[in-house]
Design a protein around this motif. Sequence first.
Motif, short mmCIF file in Angstrom:
data_model
loop_
_atom_site.label_atom_id
_atom_site.label_comp_id
_atom_site.label_asym_id
_atom_site.label_seq_id
_atom_site.Cartn_x
_atom_site.Cartn_y
_atom_site.Cartn_z
N ARG A 54 55.62 45.98 38.62
CA ARG A 54 56.19 45.27 39.78
C ARG A 54 56.10 43.75 39.61
N HIS A 55 55.53 43.30 38.49
CA HIS A 55 55.30 41.88 38.21
C HIS A 55 54.32 41.27 39.20
N ASP A 56 53.43 42.10 39.73
CA ASP A 56 52.36 41.63 40.61
C ASP A 56 51.15 41.36 39.69
N TRP A 57 51.23 40.22 39.01
CA TRP A 57 50.26 39.93 37.94
C TRP A 57 48.85 39.78 38.46
N ASP A 58 48.67 39.20 39.63
CA ASP A 58 47.31 39.04 40.17
C ASP A 58 46.66 40.40 40.42
N ALA A 59 47.42 41.32 41.00
CA ALA A 59 46.88 42.66 41.24
C ALA A 59 46.61 43.37 39.91
N ALA A 60 47.54 43.23 38.97
CA ALA A 60 47.36 43.86 37.66
C ALA A 60 46.09 43.36 36.98
N VAL A 61 45.88 42.05 37.01
CA VAL A 61 44.68 41.46 36.41
C VAL A 61 43.43 42.06 37.06
N GLY A 62 43.44 42.17 38.38
CA GLY A 62 42.28 42.74 39.08
C GLY A 62 42.00 44.17 38.67
N TYR A 63 43.04 44.99 38.59
CA TYR A 63 42.85 46.39 38.18
C TYR A 63 42.39 46.49 36.73
N TYR A 64 43.00 45.72 35.85
CA TYR A 64 42.59 45.79 34.44
C TYR A 64 41.15 45.30 34.26
N ARG A 65 40.77 44.26 34.99
CA ARG A 65 39.37 43.81 34.92
C ARG A 65 38.42 44.92 35.37
N GLN A 66 38.80 45.60 36.44
CA GLN A 66 37.98 46.70 36.94
C GLN A 66 37.92 47.83 35.91
N ALA A 67 39.04 48.12 35.27
CA ALA A 67 39.07 49.20 34.27
C ALA A 67 38.13 48.90 33.11
N VAL A 68 38.10 47.65 32.64
CA VAL A 68 37.20 47.34 31.51
C VAL A 68 35.74 47.28 31.96
N GLN A 69 35.51 47.04 33.25
CA GLN A 69 34.14 47.14 33.76
C GLN A 69 33.70 48.60 33.82
N GLU A 70 34.63 49.47 34.19
CA GLU A 70 34.32 50.90 34.26
C GLU A 70 34.18 51.53 32.89
N ASP A 71 34.92 51.02 31.93
CA ASP A 71 34.82 51.50 30.54
C ASP A 71 34.96 50.31 29.60
#
Length: 163
Positions: free
Chosen positions: A36-53
């Motif tokens: 959706r080109h919602d880069w701020d949200a994408a960054v937040g989710y990807y940061r969370q994903a690398v924290q989880e794994d």
Amino acid sequence: MITPLSKLVVLAVIAATLSGCAAAMTYKKGFEAAQRHDWDAAVGYYRQAVQEDPRFALAYYELSQALAWTERANPSPSYIAYADSALRYSAGRPPREARLLEGYNALMHADIPRAREIYTALVATDSMNADTWGWRGVASQVDLTLRRDANGREYLPADWTGA
């Protein structure tokens, strides 16, 4: 016979599996936000994903790409470090995925000839990967490595038709 140690091993395997599932679900949310080109949200989710794994190579790769959109004018971008993390954790990934991450890392470090070579080889073996085509196009367009043909004439290999 079930021992306390075997119970602990089973619980550790279950915890690791669930952690990977949580990271994968978070990664999926990041991917959807990026679509959706919602880069701020994408960054937040990807940061969370690398924290989880913390060994989730593709999450680092996608985080790097999303940050490249949000950090364009930043004099100290972090997306290159995340490209390095993606490459670091690519060992043990399927070969095509590992090569995709290797090519992306080369591109982020301005090793354009190497990136172009990697992506050209990947396109030949995996023509359905949109990322491979996209990054091959970028590398082809910006390759300003002076080369010589068989007659000794110098030329620039940048090619807008290679995309």
